[in-house]
Design a protein around this motif. Sequence first.
Motif, PDB file in Angstrom:
ATOM      1  N   GLU B 261      81.974  37.828  93.789  1.00 33.38           N
ATOM      2  CA  GLU B 261      82.073  36.816  92.722  1.00 33.38           C
ATOM      3  C   GLU B 261      80.817  36.808  91.852  1.00 33.38           C
ATOM      4  O   GLU B 261      80.893  36.652  90.626  1.00 33.38           O
ATOM      5  CB  GLU B 261      82.325  35.431  93.339  1.00 33.38           C
ATOM      6  CG  GLU B 261      83.753  35.313  93.886  1.00 33.38           C
ATOM      7  CD  GLU B 261      84.001  34.047  94.700  1.00 33.38           C
ATOM      8  OE1 GLU B 261      85.179  33.679  94.865  1.00 33.38           O
ATOM      9  OE2 GLU B 261      83.011  33.442  95.191  1.00 33.38           O
ATOM     10  N   ASN B 270      86.048  42.624  84.605  1.00 30.23           N
ATOM     11  CA  ASN B 270      87.373  42.022  84.625  1.00 30.23           C
ATOM     12  C   ASN B 270      87.871  41.849  86.055  1.00 30.23           C
ATOM     13  O   ASN B 270      88.547  40.865  86.373  1.00 30.23           O
ATOM     14  CB  ASN B 270      88.375  42.879  83.834  1.00 30.23           C
ATOM     15  CG  ASN B 270      87.983  42.983  82.380  1.00 30.23           C
ATOM     16  OD1 ASN B 270      87.200  43.860  82.011  1.00 30.23           O
ATOM     17  ND2 ASN B 270      88.468  42.074  81.554  1.00 30.23           N
ATOM     18  N   THR B 288      89.021  38.148  90.515  1.00 25.97           N
ATOM     19  CA  THR B 288      89.021  38.029  89.046  1.00 25.97           C
ATOM     20  C   THR B 288      88.597  36.609  88.689  1.00 25.97           C
ATOM     21  O   THR B 288      88.432  35.764  89.579  1.00 25.97           O
ATOM     22  CB  THR B 288      90.426  38.272  88.446  1.00 25.97           C
ATOM     23  OG1 THR B 288      91.274  37.188  88.834  1.00 25.97           O
ATOM     24  CG2 THR B 288      91.026  39.576  88.935  1.00 25.97           C
ATOM     25  N   SER B 289      88.455  36.335  87.399  1.00 24.66           N
ATOM     26  CA  SER B 289      88.038  34.986  86.998  1.00 24.66           C
ATOM     27  C   SER B 289      89.129  33.958  87.326  1.00 24.66           C
ATOM     28  O   SER B 289      88.847  32.768  87.417  1.00 24.66           O
ATOM     29  CB  SER B 289      87.707  34.957  85.508  1.00 24.66           C
ATOM     30  OG  SER B 289      88.850  35.350  84.768  1.00 24.66           O
ATOM     31  N   SER B 290      90.372  34.417  87.518  1.00 23.86           N
ATOM     32  CA  SER B 290      91.418  33.440  87.832  1.00 23.86           C
ATOM     33  C   SER B 290      91.762  33.376  89.319  1.00 23.86           C
ATOM     34  O   SER B 290      92.719  32.701  89.700  1.00 23.86           O
ATOM     35  CB  SER B 290      92.681  33.730  87.005  1.00 23.86           C
ATOM     36  OG  SER B 290      93.047  35.076  87.149  1.00 23.86           O
ATOM     37  N   GLY B 291      90.999  34.047  90.153  1.00 26.67           N
ATOM     38  CA  GLY B 291      91.235  33.894  91.590  1.00 26.67           C
ATOM     39  C   GLY B 291      91.133  35.181  92.378  1.00 26.67           C
ATOM     40  O   GLY B 291      90.668  36.196  91.865  1.00 26.67           O
ATOM     41  N   LYS B 292      91.570  35.111  93.622  1.00 24.35           N
ATOM     42  CA  LYS B 292      91.455  36.252  94.531  1.00 24.35           C
ATOM     43  C   LYS B 292      92.844  36.713  94.977  1.00 24.35           C
ATOM     44  O   LYS B 292      93.721  35.896  95.229  1.00 24.35           O
ATOM     45  CB  LYS B 292      90.666  35.864  95.786  1.00 24.35           C
ATOM     46  CG  LYS B 292      89.236  35.462  95.522  1.00 24.35           C
ATOM     47  CD  LYS B 292      88.435  35.370  96.797  1.00 24.35           C
ATOM     48  CE  LYS B 292      88.805  34.163  97.638  1.00 24.35           C
ATOM     49  NZ  LYS B 292      88.076  32.946  97.243  1.00 24.35           N
ATOM     50  N   THR B 293      93.044  38.016  95.087  1.00 18.02           N
ATOM     51  CA  THR B 293      94.290  38.575  95.604  1.00 18.02           C
ATOM     52  C   THR B 293      93.959  39.548  96.728  1.00 18.02           C
ATOM     53  O   THR B 293      93.207  40.500  96.515  1.00 18.02           O
ATOM     54  CB  THR B 293      95.035  39.367  94.500  1.00 18.02           C
ATOM     55  OG1 THR B 293      95.105  38.566  93.323  1.00 18.02           O
ATOM     56  CG2 THR B 293      96.429  39.757  94.958  1.00 18.02           C
TER      57      THR B 293
END
Lengths: 329, 329
Positions: B261, B270, B288-293
């Motif tokens: 992070e 990105n 990513t800036s919108s979360g983790k996968t």
Amino acid sequence: MDPPTSPDDEAAAFFRAAPPFRDRDAVAASLAAFVARHRARAAAGGGGGGGPPAAAAGVVCVTSGGTTVPLEQRCVRYIDNFSSGQRGAASTEYFLKAGYAVVFVHRRGSKQPYCRFLPEDSFLDLFELGEGSEIQVPESHTTVVKTAISSYRKAIDEGLLLKLPFTTIFEYLQLLQLVSTAMNCLERHGMFYCAAAVSDFYVPWESMAKHKIQSAGGPLNMQLSQVPKMLFILRNQWAPSAFCVSFKLETDPDILIQKAEAALRKYGMNVVVANELANYKDVVVMVTSSGKTTMSRRSKEDDLEEQLIALLVKMHSDHAKQSNPEQET
Amino acid sequence: MDPPTSPDDEAAAFFRAAPPFRDRDAVAASLAAFVARHRARAAAGGGGGGGPPAAAAGVVCVTSGGTTVPLEQRCVRYIDNFSSGQRGAASTEYFLKAGYAVVFVHRRGSKQPYCRFLPEDSFLDLFELGEGSEIQVPESHTTVVKTAISSYRKAIDEGLLLKLPFTTIFEYLQLLQLVSTAMNCLERHGMFYCAAAVSDFYVPWESMAKHKIQSAGGPLNMQLSQVPKMLFILRNQWAPSAFCVSFKLETDPDILIQKAEAALRKYGMNVVVANELANYKDVVVMVTSSGKTTMSRRSKEDDLEEQLIALLVKMHSDHAKQSNPEQET
């Protein structure tokens, strides 16, 4: 007062602190079988039906490629020694051609016997599919590839080549001990050709960082210890009757020969092959107790190893004809 | 008073002191030609006659394998980073399958696309000569070898794969600069997939020992400097519109995600792909800036890279559809 540290003590301390060698028992068993198979042949003067000139054949341990020194126990970073393994791979081919059985102790991923002609980046550059989707090699390379496949198959099928890989300095020295103690029974018919580039410095296992060293902490300071000189132990304990050849590589020609002569004396080698990084494929100097012999490559198509192995095979043959000192008294 | 050192100043100082990159002009020319050939295709939404689904195709720079840090100018010893190049080689295959053109910036001798199935020690273990002395592969391997040869040939013949090798950290960063400035004209259709294991520490060229460090001097003390964080420069100067993916490898799972992070924020990536040394082939976390996968390998036969590249291609496609910020204002 403690006595000064002896090479024996240093070696013992190194092995005590090393991480255990994986597959030790399996490697020891395959070595024992390999040596037993070739022992009778070597003692009888080598060769065997239909082979090359029989006089010199014995068993040689060729070491090849560089050793790594891990800087972390769960290793991400390590110190490595430059060595493509070209010398060891070429020499193995010429030893096999001379009728030797070869224990090829090599760095994982380094050059392999009969594969030296391969394209650097991708072996796929060598192949194409024909119209019937059969595998083809461009005509320019057909002979060299087919010769490689058949020579390699022959060495493997006749049981003349045993390949043992290493990566770290710990694995290399443990393997060298295993091989040399297994080959000790060959006495003067055994040969060591130590072409591997062995680390001089290492980080003892117990003082090593457990995890990846973090870069946020700023510049990195490292203190490395000296690796014990195992050639001395090999000569004096593990395989004292064997014919021993070691290599000395330097970048500074002014100190090369004096360092090779010092190694000859200090470790009791039969031959030290001195070479310079800048031209190691073209020139070597063989240093022995009776003098120096310079060898040069005759042309770009020649391997310097062909001359080098021819002379060493001759010297080893003379060595094998002498009786052991302990048998003389 | 001097201002505090900026990332730009550090990068400039690194490049000033680096040994000159060999073949710079030839590499720059082949890069310019490669990018020009694919630029029109990428801007048009990719693909081309008979190719795979056209939507996402662009140009990706895949970096692969570890960089070395020479400890001597005439280099015998170096510090290396563990990386077989498996991830980069597999990813290159899946990018090509998705219709991308790939600049494969790889460590010399590391794993190559379509060669991952090769025996570790000797490619000769894969071949034998038939009765008519034709080259054969054992039936168990026929399909995989033939598919490899034809896929590789196709990528090379269609001009979709440009392979650029490096060894040292100096070569790697000079190459990264060359590639990214050449790819800058692709704007949002360019992608960087930085899977190489890049050294954090190095010895500046001018403070390096000229000759091989001698072991007679006792233990070795080394001080290493930090390598400038070039991902920041890549994002901010060399190719600011590109889609950037970097990797974070750790051995300690407790700090992995927080480090990934931090890299996402600090370098403006990105995506940061977080992986642990112990299981990097089985699990990765995409940050990513919108979360983790989290992605896991489905079976031993699967490549984790197949899922990873599929998702990245989708994300890159969305990225490419956005207009550049400077064009919006």
